[in-house]
Design an enzyme around this catalytic site. Sequence first.
Site, PDB file in Angstrom:
ATOM      1  N   ARG A   1       1.442  -1.104  -0.305  1.00  0.00           N
ATOM      2  CA  ARG A   1      -0.488   0.233   0.545  1.00  0.00           C
ATOM      3  C   ARG A   1       0.891   1.489  -0.125  1.00  0.00           C
ATOM      4  O   ARG A   1       0.649   1.916   0.704  1.00  0.00           O
ATOM      5  CB  ARG A   1      -1.173  -0.101   0.658  1.00  0.00           C
ATOM      6  CG  ARG A   1      -2.214   0.759   1.136  1.00  0.00           C
ATOM      7  CD  ARG A   1      -3.487   0.572   1.887  1.00  0.00           C
ATOM      8  NE  ARG A   1      -3.667  -0.712   2.393  1.00  0.00           N
ATOM      9  CZ  ARG A   1      -3.604  -1.070   3.258  1.00  0.00           C
ATOM     10  NH1 ARG A   1      -4.485  -0.041   4.264  1.00  0.00           N
ATOM     11  NH2 ARG A   1      -4.540  -2.363   3.665  1.00  0.00           N
TER      12      ARG A   1
ATOM     13  N   ARG B   1      -3.517   6.516   0.857  1.00  0.00           N
ATOM     14  CA  ARG B   1      -3.900   7.604   1.517  1.00  0.00           C
ATOM     15  C   ARG B   1      -2.735   8.783   1.888  1.00  0.00           C
ATOM     16  O   ARG B   1      -2.982  10.164   2.353  1.00  0.00           O
ATOM     17  CB  ARG B   1      -5.132   7.440   2.638  1.00  0.00           C
ATOM     18  CG  ARG B   1      -6.908   7.330   1.520  1.00  0.00           C
ATOM     19  CD  ARG B   1      -8.064   7.431   2.094  1.00  0.00           C
ATOM     20  NE  ARG B   1      -8.067   6.797   3.010  1.00  0.00           N
ATOM     21  CZ  ARG B   1      -8.975   6.795   3.579  1.00  0.00           C
ATOM     22  NH1 ARG B   1     -10.096   7.918   3.758  1.00  0.00           N
ATOM     23  NH2 ARG B   1      -9.310   5.967   4.585  1.00  0.00           N
TER      24      ARG B   1
ATOM     25  N   ARG C   1      -7.289  11.351  -4.820  1.00  0.00           N
ATOM     26  CA  ARG C   1      -8.933  10.987  -4.111  1.00  0.00           C
ATOM     27  C   ARG C   1      -9.515  11.910  -4.495  1.00  0.00           C
ATOM     28  O   ARG C   1     -10.502  11.460  -4.010  1.00  0.00           O
ATOM     29  CB  ARG C   1      -8.071  10.474  -2.900  1.00  0.00           C
ATOM     30  CG  ARG C   1      -9.168   9.344  -2.188  1.00  0.00           C
ATOM     31  CD  ARG C   1      -9.298   8.087  -2.976  1.00  0.00           C
ATOM     32  NE  ARG C   1     -10.315   7.549  -2.076  1.00  0.00           N
ATOM     33  CZ  ARG C   1     -11.936   7.516  -1.899  1.00  0.00           C
ATOM     34  NH1 ARG C   1     -12.057   9.038  -2.458  1.00  0.00           N
ATOM     35  NH2 ARG C   1     -12.796   7.320  -1.088  1.00  0.00           N
TER      36      ARG C   1
ATOM     37  N   ASP D   1      -7.501  -3.263  -6.837  1.00  0.00           N
ATOM     38  CA  ASP D   1      -8.022  -3.344  -5.566  1.00  0.00           C
ATOM     39  C   ASP D   1      -8.550  -5.183  -5.488  1.00  0.00           C
ATOM     40  O   ASP D   1      -8.435  -5.595  -7.263  1.00  0.00           O
ATOM     41  CB  ASP D   1      -8.926  -2.739  -5.523  1.00  0.00           C
ATOM     42  CG  ASP D   1      -9.747  -3.888  -3.813  1.00  0.00           C
ATOM     43  OD1 ASP D   1      -9.424  -3.020  -2.655  1.00  0.00           O
ATOM     44  OD2 ASP D   1     -10.503  -4.535  -3.757  1.00  0.00           O
TER      45      ASP D   1
ATOM     46  N   TYR E   1     -14.454 -12.860   0.599  1.00  0.00           N
ATOM     47  CA  TYR E   1     -15.458 -11.606   0.342  1.00  0.00           C
ATOM     48  C   TYR E   1     -16.727 -12.000  -0.349  1.00  0.00           C
ATOM     49  O   TYR E   1     -17.983 -11.279  -0.640  1.00  0.00           O
ATOM     50  CB  TYR E   1     -14.557 -10.764  -0.075  1.00  0.00           C
ATOM     51  CG  TYR E   1     -13.800 -10.499   0.515  1.00  0.00           C
ATOM     52  CD1 TYR E   1     -14.054  -8.398   1.440  1.00  0.00           C
ATOM     53  CD2 TYR E   1     -12.391 -10.280   0.211  1.00  0.00           C
ATOM     54  CE1 TYR E   1     -12.971  -7.977   1.897  1.00  0.00           C
ATOM     55  CE2 TYR E   1     -11.698  -9.569   1.330  1.00  0.00           C
ATOM     56  CZ  TYR E   1     -11.299  -8.184   1.575  1.00  0.00           C
ATOM     57  OH  TYR E   1     -11.064  -7.615   2.538  1.00  0.00           O
TER      58      TYR E   1
END
Lengths: 345, 345
Positions: free
Chosen positions: A25, A29, A38, A74, A151
């Site tokens: 990652r 962010r 973003r 993702d 998921y």
Amino acid sequence: MSERQLFIRACWREEVERTPVWLMRQAGRYMRAYRRIRGRHSFLEMCKNPRIAAEVTLQPVERLGVDAAILFSDILVLVEAMGMRLEFHEGLGPRLSEPVRTPEGVHRLRVPDVERDLHYVMEAIKLARKKLRGRVPLIGFSGAPFTLASYVIEGRSSRSFRFTKEMMFSQPEAFCALMEKLTTAVIDYVNAQVDAGVQALQIFDSWAGCLAPQDYEQYVLPHMRRLFSEIEARGEVPVIHFANQAGTFLEKVRLAGGDVIGVDWRIPLDEAWRRVGYEVGIQGNLDPLALFAPLHEIERRVRDVLDRAASRPGHIFNLGHGVHKDTPEEKVVALVKMVKRLGAR
Amino acid sequence: MSERQLFIRACWREEVERTPVWLMRQAGRYMRAYRRIRGRHSFLEMCKNPRIAAEVTLQPVERLGVDAAILFSDILVLVEAMGMRLEFHEGLGPRLSEPVRTPEGVHRLRVPDVERDLHYVMEAIKLARKKLRGRVPLIGFSGAPFTLASYVIEGRSSRSFRFTKEMMFSQPEAFCALMEKLTTAVIDYVNAQVDAGVQALQIFDSWAGCLAPQDYEQYVLPHMRRLFSEIEARGEVPVIHFANQAGTFLEKVRLAGGDVIGVDWRIPLDEAWRRVGYEVGIQGNLDPLALFAPLHEIERRVRDVLDRAASRPGHIFNLGHGVHKDTPEEKVVALVKMVKRLGAR
């Protein structure tokens, strides 16, 4: 040339001048440049717009000077391509509509035509390769079948994996059919990524650690062996296998396959490497939260990881998990500098 | 008499006629009798009303026939007694107002007068003992200092332990002061529980597994050693030490102390016992989600746990974590019967 290929050579356990470093990652962010983009686009828009995905992929190469780029994407876009509706809600994580919990549900999932359904991923890879101009290699990735299955079955992230395990234990045939379908999809997906230009792969088994070792062996390992043997048969790019929180059954993770085993911070790197054996590389394993410590403390921990790796060929420095979104950007910059300095032979 | 004390004798690693069994969160929402009471009272009301707490404590003894009762309560009532405001929100878990993240915050927390501030706990213990009439022993419990610290610092449950680790790594003195205060409070609390009549203790370190082994050793272990040495000095009751997800550093958990080490399902029981050594008992370790499997599959797994324990003195059968709220009650009843049948010597 040699500096450029440092990461790849380490994956193949060749002798290198210094320990290569990249961070899970690393495009995220915590970084101002990322937040600027973003602010104007949703997370999924960013994944699906090849120009933006490629741009974000390069941000950490420019800002941090890491030794590899990893495609910005993702793991769940593959599941979306199999027919589920995917949404990301601020602060809540992913949501998949109509979780699959029956044989009929498994049957309805389609094995995607990855070149068509995930065309935007392949475009992003090509664009990123072009923008990288060979500076550092580009890593492609996929979620592992079990992590994707969890998921698909839960419809979201879970702490208990209540529905996943219920299906695994009480509908083992349906669970196995789901794993087979997902494994086939993952094989197609990573092969297409290699065709598009990625120079290494990472398989993320983020939730493997929720399983008892015996259940991993019975319900997951056979599918993982198929996955890795098909990737390795092609043999063009090194593959990193990261199974999160699987420290109690690393030997089984190793059995599944991978040229490099990624480990989290819950086990000392030397112990992990000894357990998986020195015929594979090792990636890790600083606690990402260590980046909230003062610099001298970060340095002490970086030295500890490097000492445990003992300059053995095949160590790739990384965190034990993704960079936390609140991490001070300057600390991440400092970390990469530190590893480059302290990891020189 | 001997049947009554089966659990206690196993804690002391004496030879027993069959493996004793109790289940973490055996009094809980999976049980109809529990839900009837929960329908009329909030969770905290139930903890604070000694009559209700004692009644709920006995429910699994009557419904399941387990070999020990565990006091119905919550680890966070101790933190509330230290001056924090505690609330439980449906589906969201606990919330503590004004999380402690500074030296001043640590200073403001008070070491509670447990006999006074947690009088209702001591009353519930006395009532439960009376209602049990010696049928089975009563277990008291506390959260471990690190687990309590993480709630105090985060103000809620967390996945990343971002604030806990930030404080640990960047304000180590303040973190240490908090751990010392919590350790003192836990010692007072469990001593008062023994005075009130509990016949065994369990220390829950639910979040220890978020730490690197090196950090557990540096920031947690010294406090745990103090805790266990003070309890053991008194020596009246056996102590179970359950550190969740600590499978990669069980040796350090063992070093902290405890007569019995509780383990989750992420490690086979035989491997765990071999690693902590046979001078302590072992408790565990069926995956609680196995209770969603068909009975024959549950039985296969119960046999597996018992086989791994190999009738060695000191095994207490339990789940690797609490009973999941959605578990079919009949399966829990069947599990306890099975263990009693299959665990006979």
